[in-house]
Design an enzyme around this catalytic site. Structure first.
Site, short mmCIF file in Angstrom:
data_model
loop_
_atom_site.label_atom_id
_atom_site.label_comp_id
_atom_site.label_asym_id
_atom_site.label_seq_id
_atom_site.Cartn_x
_atom_site.Cartn_y
_atom_site.Cartn_z
N HIS A 44 0.66 -1.18 0.04
CA HIS A 44 -0.28 0.13 0.23
C HIS A 44 1.55 1.51 0.13
CE1 HIS A 44 -3.52 2.11 0.93
NE2 HIS A 44 -3.10 2.97 1.70
N HIS A 95 -9.89 2.67 0.35
CA HIS A 95 -10.30 2.35 1.81
C HIS A 95 -10.50 0.84 1.60
CE1 HIS A 95 -9.17 4.08 5.91
NE2 HIS A 95 -7.72 3.80 5.28
#
Length: 749
Positions: free
Chosen positions: A55, A104
């Site tokens: 990420h 998210h």
């Protein structure tokens, strides 16, 4: 984790360390030891593990993302590009706009409300960190099958989280999408975008220069929520133990964020910061290493000065915590007192936690003992880079050969009518008002277009009516059939949506959602989609200013459809010249712009009527998209059209019904020569729009289209209180509205 000082680590090279549990590979752990010339301390291991996660480091995608720089079009509007918290473009009159879309996804599956809420909070702080006042948010969403029990768990929580956080911040939610598909079961996509506005001279960057300058952490206290957070959750596939990661999801406080926004903007106005960074993924590990890496390189931090919500947190946990509503600023010593005064005025906790140093090391201390001594670039910018193997999947040819054009078509007018209503009432084509009504779309009083319009639009200058528009689009079904074309179609649709509103497309942000990069087939999808998007952005002259990659969106062996979501930002000189989608006046003429072909691969019709995915997606013609956009913008500016709606999912009939329902006026349509009623209504050929033209403007409008070489076909008139397709069927608007508006409440209310 026990506390390891640097000296102790150097003297105990063989001590066991939990590198695998922290998500590091064996060769990555070996590389950390090589960089440091010793084993890492526990705190250093924590920092590297979150900063080298998929990420944060983009280690599997970096080699492909470089194309966005290598193929970037010449664009005078670009002020800040890829590499900062968000891109910034010049929109004229001394204004700059910053915008970005991020994901998210995994946190929102585990804890839907907080996962989605903190996704909004994080993207807003990215925009704030550039020096801008956030003015609007958007949210492209993907969920599993609409009637699946888990969708009933995830979707209401996600929507409540987005609405609850954004509404409390006082930010209008002006756009986005909601798509349902079984491929997202267990892996919903919760992408969040934000737009911010500032003057050119107010742009701020994330760097820590100037030895002696102080490092100030301000905002909320650091807690145990979000330890590892999105940096860990988003860097592996889900399995049956997924929900056990619940404590890793951050908890948001929008009221604290609102104070943080106003406090930060006042600090900017007084020019008190030399550099600034929000605390998002990887928390303090990210903020300190990135600020130091982008600046002069040296930084000293006293970690025990960090204000805590939980006094039992270890230094490793403090460094990994992704607690929300926190910022890190670099401030000259003479400005520190005023900085702290402003924070106190806004009831925002602010603490000097360190300073910029002459050296080239990031050094962190805990109660006087050194626990971190690293070159910051190796943490923030020189992580692993993988050239993952990729290969076209063995099933791709068979999927493309399964042509949707061969599916059974309606046998007569009655069946055609029934399929129109079936499409209109399907979850993906039905009204999303049940969702969007939970968002405040008009707070601040500057929203001029919002859902269900083609693009959201906000005014940014009250005197001149200068405005910006944004649309987000992405069709995973198209991208599954052909990832290269699918990414280009996502860009083309968002570009077309912005132009249909009357705004000139300017720049792009993206959120690239894919399965596991360790699967060569998924990696091929990613490589093709990235190549397609870079090529199309070059062709259209819309540079990628930044964005996000979200990988590992799969459960076990089952990956989501490749889903590149593209956000296009546009500028409009006067928002009063905007074009809505609703038919406003009876008697106006309806024109179809562009060519309609037999293109049904990945179409809404093939999905809804036949539960089919196969064939090729619609062909992409970027020159046609450019020409169509120029016509739509010119016609809007010069008052030639009163309504415009792009044609995409569901084809012409979906667009006409949406415009009719939006404006409250029906339409009579005539099927053009050479087309069947079925193809006319359901084809999803790209590069098309339907417009309503006042009779007084017909000649001027058609002459303009003819002079520029854009196909233009008169297909009907705005009239009555029904959709009538002459020679085929009539659907009263009341019946259409019932079909269109009833589906989502019935599934979710």
């Amino acid at each position: 984790m026990s506390l390891d000082t640097v000296k102790h680590a150097a003297g105990t090279p063989d001590a066991e360390q939990p590198w695998a549990e922290l998500g590091l590979k064996q060769d990555e752990y070996a590389r950390i030891r090589e960089i440091l010339g010793r084993r890492p301390t526990g705190a250093e291991l924590a920092m590297y593990s979150v900063m080298w996660s998929e990420h944060c480091s983009y280690k599997s995608s970096k080699v492909h993302l470089r194309q966005f720089g290598e193929k970037a079009p010449e664009n005078d509007a670009m002020l800040v590009g890829i590499g900062e918290n968000a891109g910034v473009v010049d929109v004229g009159q001394g204004y700059a706009v910053t915008f970005k879309v991020e994901s998210h996804n995994h946190p929102s599956y585990i804890e839907p409300y907080q996962g989605a809420a903190t996704g909004v909070g994080g993207i807003v702080r990215d925009i704030l960190a550039m020096g801008a006042r956030p003015v609007a948010v958007v949210d492209p969403l993907r969920f599993g099958a609409a009637d699946h029990p888990d969708t009933r768990r995830v979707l209401p929580g996600v929507v409540a989280g987005i609405g609850g956080y954004g509404n409390c911040l006082g930010l209008p939610n002006i756009g986005g999408e909601v798509v349902f598909d079984p491929c997202y079961q267990g892996n919903p996509l919760v992408n969040a975008g934000c737009i911010g506005v500032m003057k050119h001279e107010d742009i701020h960057l994330a760097q820590a220069s100037g030895p002696g300058n102080k490092v100030i952490l301000y905002g909320a206290r650091t807690g145990g929520d979000g330890i590892g957070g999105v940096s860990v959750l988003a860097s592996e596939t889900f399995d049956s133990t997924g929900p056990a990661k619940r404590p890793a999801v951050q908890v948001g406080d929008p009221f604290q964020e609102k104070l943080l926004i106003e406090c930060t903007l006042e600090i900017f106005r007084e020019k008190l910061v030399a550099g600034i960074q929000d605390l998002g993924g990887a928390g303090l590990s990210c903020a300190t290493s990135e600020l130091a890496s982008a600046g002069s390189g040296g930084m000293h931090i006293d970690l025990d000065t960090v204000p805590l919500r939980d006094a039992t947190l270890s230094p490793e946990e403090i460094l990994m915590s992704e607690s929300q509503e926190r910022m890190c600023a670099i401030v000259e010593p003479g400005k520190v007192d005023r900085f702290l005064e402003i924070c106190e005025k806004w009831d925002v906790i602010a603490t000097v936690i360190g300073e910029v140093t002459e050296g080239e090391r990031l050094e962190i201390f805990w109660h006087g003992e050194q626990i971190v001594d690293v070159p910051p670039r190796t943490v923030a910018h020189e992580g692993p880079v993988y050239e993952r193997p990729y290969a076209r999947p063995a099933w791709q040819d068979a999927l493309q050969a399964d042509d949707a054009g061969a599916l059974p078509r309606p046998a007569d007018s009655a069946e055609l009518r029934a399929q129109v209503l079936r499409l209109l009432s399907s979850p993906n084509q039905a009204s999303k008002a049940w969702i969007t009504d939970q968002y405040d779309r008009f707070v601040q009083g500057n929203t001029v277009l919002a859902q269900p319009e083609d693009a959201g639009m906000v005014r940014i200058d009250e005197e001149t009516n200068l405005g910006v528009a944004m649309a987000t689009d992405g069709n995973g079904r198209y991208a599954k059939l052909d990832p290269y074309a699918g990414a280009q179609l996502a860009l083309a649709e968002a570009y077309r949506n912005v132009a249909a509103s009357g705004a000139r497309p300017l720049a792009v942000s993206d959120c690239l959602n894919f399965g596991s990069p360790e699967d060569p087939g998924v990696m091929w999808q990613f490589a093709e989609a990235t190549r397609g998007l870079a090529d199309a952005c070059l062709h259209l002259g819309t540079p990628v200013t930044g964005g996000n990659v979200s990988l590992y969106n799969q459960t076990g062996e089952t990956a989501i459809h490749p889903t590149p979501v593209v956000a296009v930002l546009g500028v409009i000189d006067d928002v009063n010249r905007r074009t809505p989608i609703g038919f406003a006046e009876e008697g106006q003429l309806l024109y179809l712009l562009g060519d309609t072909k037999e293109e049904f691969g990945g179409s809404a019709w093939s999905q809804v009527v036949h539960d089919h995915l196969g064939g090729l997606p619609p062909a992409v013609d970027l020159d046609r998209e450019k020409l169509l956009a120029e016509i739509l913008i010119s016609a809007s500016r010069d008052g030639m059209i009163d309504a415009a709606h792009d044609l995409s999912d569901g084809g012409l009939v979906q667009a006409v019904l949406e415009s009719a329902l939006r404006g409250g006026h029906g339409a009579r349509l005539v099927v053009p020569d050479g087309l069947s009623a079925f193809t006319f209504l359901f084809s999803e050929s790209a590069g098309r729009a339907v417009v309503s033209v006042p009779r007084s403007e017909e000649l001027r409008f058609t002459d303009m289209c003819g002079a520029r070489g854009l196909p233009v076909t008169r297909i009907g008139v705005v009239d009555g209180d029904a959709l009538e397709v002459q020679g085929e069927f009539t659907i009263p608007l009341d019946e259409a509205r019932t079909a269109y508006e009833g589906t989502i409440p019935a599934l979710l209310a």
